[in-house]
Design an enzyme around this catalytic site. Sequence first.
Site, PDB file in Angstrom:
ATOM      1  N   VAL A  15      -7.754   3.218   2.393  1.00 25.33           N
ATOM      2  CA  VAL A  15      -7.230   2.702   3.655  1.00 25.33           C
ATOM      3  C   VAL A  15      -8.380   2.275   4.572  1.00 25.33           C
ATOM      4  CG1 VAL A  15      -5.936   3.287   5.740  1.00 25.33           C
ATOM      5  CG2 VAL A  15      -5.091   4.023   3.515  1.00 25.33           C
ATOM      6  N   GLY A  16      -9.304   3.205   4.821  1.00 27.39           N
ATOM      7  CA  GLY A  16     -10.386   2.926   5.770  1.00 27.39           C
ATOM      8  C   GLY A  16     -11.247   1.732   5.360  1.00 27.39           C
ATOM      9  N   THR A  96      -1.157  16.686  -0.238  1.00 22.89           N
ATOM     10  CA  THR A  96      -0.156  17.745  -0.134  1.00 22.89           C
ATOM     11  C   THR A  96      -0.853  19.091  -0.326  1.00 22.89           C
ATOM     12  OG1 THR A  96       1.479  16.218  -1.010  1.00 22.89           O
ATOM     13  CG2 THR A  96       2.038  18.550  -1.079  1.00 22.89           C
ATOM     14  N   GLU A 163      -1.035   2.662   8.874  1.00 21.30           N
ATOM     15  CA  GLU A 163      -1.363   1.508   8.046  1.00 21.30           C
ATOM     16  C   GLU A 163      -0.257   1.287   7.026  1.00 21.30           C
ATOM     17  OE1 GLU A 163      -3.770  -0.817   8.396  1.00 21.30           O
ATOM     18  OE2 GLU A 163      -2.322  -1.576   6.975  1.00 21.30           O
ATOM     19  N   PHE A 164       0.227   0.054   6.963  1.00 22.20           N
ATOM     20  CA  PHE A 164       1.325  -0.246   6.032  1.00 22.20           C
ATOM     21  C   PHE A 164       0.874  -1.035   4.810  1.00 22.20           C
ATOM     22  CE2 PHE A 164       3.468   0.326  10.163  1.00 22.20           C
ATOM     23  CZ  PHE A 164       4.387   1.294   9.818  1.00 22.20           C
ATOM     24  N   LEU A 165      -0.439  -1.214   4.635  1.00 24.74           N
ATOM     25  CA  LEU A 165      -0.886  -2.009   3.482  1.00 24.74           C
ATOM     26  C   LEU A 165      -0.489  -1.325   2.176  1.00 24.74           C
ATOM     27  CD1 LEU A 165      -3.540  -0.732   1.816  1.00 24.74           C
ATOM     28  CD2 LEU A 165      -4.671  -1.316   3.935  1.00 24.74           C
ATOM     29  N   LYS A 218       6.114   5.706  10.061  1.00 25.45           N
ATOM     30  CA  LYS A 218       5.328   5.550   8.832  1.00 25.45           C
ATOM     31  C   LYS A 218       5.962   6.343   7.682  1.00 25.45           C
ATOM     32  CE  LYS A 218       1.971   5.057   5.946  1.00 25.45           C
ATOM     33  NZ  LYS A 218       1.522   3.842   5.319  1.00 25.45           N
ATOM     34  N   SER A 267      11.468   0.836 -13.034  1.00 25.53           N
ATOM     35  CA  SER A 267      10.181   1.143 -13.658  1.00 25.53           C
ATOM     36  C   SER A 267      10.197   2.559 -14.197  1.00 25.53           C
ATOM     37  CB  SER A 267       9.045   1.013 -12.634  1.00 25.53           C
ATOM     38  OG  SER A 267       9.129   2.069 -11.691  1.00 25.53           O
ATOM     39  N   CYS A 274       1.067   7.752  -1.539  1.00 25.47           N
ATOM     40  CA  CYS A 274       1.885   7.867  -0.323  1.00 25.47           C
ATOM     41  C   CYS A 274       3.327   8.313  -0.541  1.00 25.47           C
ATOM     42  CB  CYS A 274       1.908   6.530   0.404  1.00 25.47           C
ATOM     43  SG  CYS A 274       0.372   6.190   1.256  1.00 25.47           S
ATOM     44  N   GLN A 276       5.362   9.974  -2.691  1.00 26.17           N
ATOM     45  CA  GLN A 276       5.761  11.359  -2.933  1.00 26.17           C
ATOM     46  C   GLN A 276       5.323  12.261  -1.779  1.00 26.17           C
ATOM     47  OE1 GLN A 276       6.036  12.962  -6.705  1.00 26.17           O
ATOM     48  NE2 GLN A 276       4.964  14.830  -6.270  1.00 26.17           N
ATOM     49  N   ARG A 440       7.559  -1.049 -17.648  1.00 27.63           N
ATOM     50  CA  ARG A 440       7.443  -1.937 -16.488  1.00 27.63           C
ATOM     51  C   ARG A 440       8.270  -3.196 -16.639  1.00 27.63           C
ATOM     52  NH1 ARG A 440       5.209   0.320 -11.924  1.00 27.63           N
ATOM     53  NH2 ARG A 440       3.736   1.914 -12.578  1.00 27.63           N
TER      54      ARG A 440
HETATM   55  C1  UDX Z   1       3.084   2.069  -0.307  1.00 26.09           C
HETATM   56  C2  UDX Z   1       3.773   1.217   0.764  1.00 26.09           C
HETATM   57  O1  UDX Z   1       4.305   0.016   0.150  1.00 26.09           O
HETATM   58  C3  UDX Z   1       2.796   0.849   1.860  1.00 26.09           C
HETATM   59  O2  UDX Z   1       3.463   0.145   2.910  1.00 26.09           O
HETATM   60  C4  UDX Z   1       2.165   2.124   2.410  1.00 26.09           C
HETATM   61  O3  UDX Z   1       1.186   1.793   3.388  1.00 26.09           O
HETATM   62  C5  UDX Z   1       1.533   2.949   1.295  1.00 26.09           C
HETATM   63  O4  UDX Z   1       2.504   3.221   0.281  1.00 26.09           O
HETATM   64  P1  UDX Z   1       1.460   1.590  -2.375  1.00 26.09           P
HETATM   65  O5  UDX Z   1       1.760   2.988  -2.765  1.00 26.09           O
HETATM   66  O6  UDX Z   1       0.049   1.152  -2.310  1.00 26.09           O
HETATM   67  O7  UDX Z   1       2.079   1.270  -0.924  1.00 26.09           O
HETATM   68  O8  UDX Z   1       2.199   0.590  -3.390  1.00 26.09           O
HETATM   69  P2  UDX Z   1       3.698   0.043  -3.545  1.00 26.09           P
HETATM   70  O9  UDX Z   1       3.612  -1.395  -3.852  1.00 26.09           O
HETATM   71  O10 UDX Z   1       4.570   0.428  -2.430  1.00 26.09           O
HETATM   72  O11 UDX Z   1       4.188   0.745  -4.900  1.00 26.09           O
HETATM   73  C6  UDX Z   1       4.413   2.144  -4.978  1.00 26.09           C
HETATM   74  C7  UDX Z   1       4.938   2.518  -6.341  1.00 26.09           C
HETATM   75  O12 UDX Z   1       6.278   2.061  -6.529  1.00 26.09           O
HETATM   76  C8  UDX Z   1       4.142   1.916  -7.504  1.00 26.09           C
HETATM   77  O13 UDX Z   1       3.990   2.870  -8.525  1.00 26.09           O
HETATM   78  C9  UDX Z   1       5.002   0.763  -7.956  1.00 26.09           C
HETATM   79  O14 UDX Z   1       4.795   0.428  -9.299  1.00 26.09           O
HETATM   80  C10 UDX Z   1       6.389   1.321  -7.727  1.00 26.09           C
HETATM   81  N1  UDX Z   1       7.414   0.276  -7.545  1.00 26.09           N
HETATM   82  C11 UDX Z   1       7.374  -0.535  -6.455  1.00 26.09           C
HETATM   83  C12 UDX Z   1       8.440   0.147  -8.475  1.00 26.09           C
HETATM   84  O15 UDX Z   1       8.497   0.881  -9.459  1.00 26.09           O
HETATM   85  N2  UDX Z   1       9.406  -0.813  -8.275  1.00 26.09           N
HETATM   86  C13 UDX Z   1       9.399  -1.644  -7.204  1.00 26.09           C
HETATM   87  O16 UDX Z   1      10.312  -2.497  -7.085  1.00 26.09           O
HETATM   88  C14 UDX Z   1       8.349  -1.514  -6.261  1.00 26.09           C
HETATM   89  P1  ADP Z   2      -6.896   7.092   1.639  1.00 31.88           P
HETATM   90  O1  ADP Z   2      -6.106   6.535   0.492  1.00 31.88           O
HETATM   91  O2  ADP Z   2      -6.026   7.744   2.700  1.00 31.88           O
HETATM   92  O3  ADP Z   2      -7.850   6.114   2.226  1.00 31.88           O
HETATM   93  P2  ADP Z   2      -9.106   8.408   0.230  1.00 31.88           P
HETATM   94  O4  ADP Z   2      -9.114   9.736  -0.442  1.00 31.88           O
HETATM   95  O5  ADP Z   2      -9.273   7.166  -0.583  1.00 31.88           O
HETATM   96  O6  ADP Z   2      -7.739   8.346   1.079  1.00 31.88           O
HETATM   97  O7  ADP Z   2     -10.234   8.374   1.353  1.00 31.88           O
HETATM   98  C1  ADP Z   2     -10.464   9.371   2.295  1.00 31.88           C
HETATM   99  C2  ADP Z   2     -11.974   9.541   2.488  1.00 31.88           C
HETATM  100  O8  ADP Z   2     -12.198  10.394   3.621  1.00 31.88           O
HETATM  101  C3  ADP Z   2     -12.705  10.171   1.314  1.00 31.88           C
HETATM  102  O9  ADP Z   2     -13.716   9.281   0.862  1.00 31.88           O
HETATM  103  C4  ADP Z   2     -13.338  11.474   1.914  1.00 31.88           C
HETATM  104  O10 ADP Z   2     -14.643  11.726   1.412  1.00 31.88           O
HETATM  105  C5  ADP Z   2     -13.401  11.129   3.386  1.00 31.88           C
HETATM  106  N1  ADP Z   2     -13.442  12.296   4.279  1.00 31.88           N
HETATM  107  C6  ADP Z   2     -12.632  13.377   4.287  1.00 31.88           C
HETATM  108  N2  ADP Z   2     -12.968  14.235   5.290  1.00 31.88           N
HETATM  109  C7  ADP Z   2     -14.021  13.681   5.937  1.00 31.88           C
HETATM  110  C8  ADP Z   2     -14.827  14.061   7.084  1.00 31.88           C
HETATM  111  N3  ADP Z   2     -14.603  15.199   7.779  1.00 31.88           N
HETATM  112  N4  ADP Z   2     -15.838  13.241   7.457  1.00 31.88           N
HETATM  113  C9  ADP Z   2     -16.061  12.088   6.779  1.00 31.88           C
HETATM  114  N5  ADP Z   2     -15.354  11.664   5.721  1.00 31.88           N
HETATM  115  C10 ADP Z   2     -14.333  12.450   5.293  1.00 31.88           C
END
Ligand code: UDX
Ligand code: ADP
Length: 460
Positions: A15-16, A96, A163-165, A218, A267, A274, A276, A440
């Site tokens: 995300v970051g 979790t 963030e919704f990406l 969210k 699928s 996110c 689960q 798939r």
């Molecule tokens: C999701 C949300 O879409 C996003 O807005 C939020 O910020 C983070 O969580 P992401 O998990 O990256 O994003 O991917 P996403 O495209 O939502 O897919 C999630 C899972 O659902 C994947 O395993 C995908 O394969 C599955 N999926 C998705 C299906 O099985 N069928 C579908 O029609 C859509």
């Molecule tokens: P997301 O999918 O939410 O972006 P990630 O696990 O990919 O989650 O990224 C989270 C990042 O935050 C990891 O790289 C981890 O090292 C970092 N992190 C966790 N705690 C701290 C902290 N206290 N200071 C700096 N970085 C941190």
Amino acid sequence: MKNIKKITCIGAGYVGGPTMAVIAQKNPDITVTVVDLNEARIDAWNDEDASKLPIYEPGLDAIVTEARGRNLFFSTDVERAIVEADMIFISVNTPTKTYGKGKGQAADLKFIELCARQIAAVATSDKIVVEKSTLPVRTAEALKSILDHTGNGVNFHILSNPEFLAEGTAVADLQNPDRVLIGGEDAEAIEALAQVYEAWVPRERIITTNLWSSELSKLVANAFLAQRVSSINAISELCEATGANVDEVARAIGLDSRIGPKFLKASVGFGGSCFQKDILNLVYIARSYNLKAVADYWEQVIILNDHQKTRFAEQIIKTLYNTVNGKKIAFLGWAFKKDTNDTRESAAIYVADYLLEEEANIVVYDPKVSSDQIYRDLDYLGTRSPADNRRLVTVVNEPYEAVDEAHALAVLTEWDEFKAYDWQRIKEVMKKPSFVFDGRKLLNRSFLESLGFVYYAIGE
Ligand code: UDX
Ligand code: ADP
């Protein structure tokens, strides 16, 4: 409120990293520093060779190359980045909980709390603190309490900006978001963040709410999306039993503008960091307010998803004459969806685990996931010893090697390249009968059957 000149983001993950890269690209006047405790990760973000970035996202390498060194920096110096920033995004992981109260359901907030304490300890000027990580409702309150009680008397304004990406399309999602959501109480702080986004997002798509609504939105967005996948997956099993085709059903209902066509792809089960986690969080929150019916309702989305993964594995075993012991099964794909190297909660992990309990030999090929990651995912489950995982699972760098002499092939991720393979060649090298299990619905049934494959796809 003065204009924002310096932004720091704590957490250089999925995300970051991309979010800050796009903010820096669109705001050349703002200095954006992304910090992380993980030195290897920061080194990878700084690698001259953009193909070595720690996360794979189409289009991300070009944006990082454009902005890095100009106004985008990656560093492990967390304290300095906090001191210098006007605005601090918290984008650390919130897995979790694996222990104690709420184990297996509640979000573990220890990383967030550590960040808050660190910000409070070193900040010497007013800051806007933005929650970017997905968090349970009312985390902002906890953040504020820590900041106000342990800080050096400076003012902190807390905003929620979820963030919704989606992974795999992160760059496109960031560049053209359906909406940007900002929750908060302080109008000036909200405006300061809105201005950062206004560099490229039309004003009418930047919506503001109170903190709690933003945090809850969210979780609810992800819960609704996951629910759609579980809904269509539930129907996929009914289709298999009745002779209907789930793609045809999805198309027919998706043309109803009230239902819409997206997120109706049956699928092997949804994965990702996110869905689960957020539903478990929602369930946990509902339970903590004694809302049993609400909690049970949403929990069913997860139960169905687990069922779908198990059902797929059982279908493989049943079709292979009720035994996979010692049989070679090729996995095409390990990532939780295409165009990402992220494997968190990927269905492939659970399907593999089920088959390994039956002593299958699995050979995995994924275009972007490393063998280290695959073994880490399996070891993390703790179902069997790491030595047994290595005895039963092989990871290869070449798809045709994976299918050589395989009794069956299973598609776990919808990577585009799988469609373009030489399926005639695959048929020749696989054992006969050559079974394909398409988790798939990626491949073409009539084409594969014409080559002599025995083809099973979800929901047909
Ligand atoms: C999701 C949300 O879409 C996003 O807005 C939020 O910020 C983070 O969580 P992401 O998990 O990256 O994003 O991917 P996403 O495209 O939502 O897919 C999630 C899972 O659902 C994947 O395993 C995908 O394969 C599955 N999926 C998705 C299906 O099985 N069928 C579908 O029609 C859509
Ligand atoms: P997301 O999918 O939410 O972006 P990630 O696990 O990919 O989650 O990224 C989270 C990042 O935050 C990891 O790289 C981890 O090292 C970092 N992190 C966790 N705690 C701290 C902290 N206290 N200071 C700096 N970085 C941190």
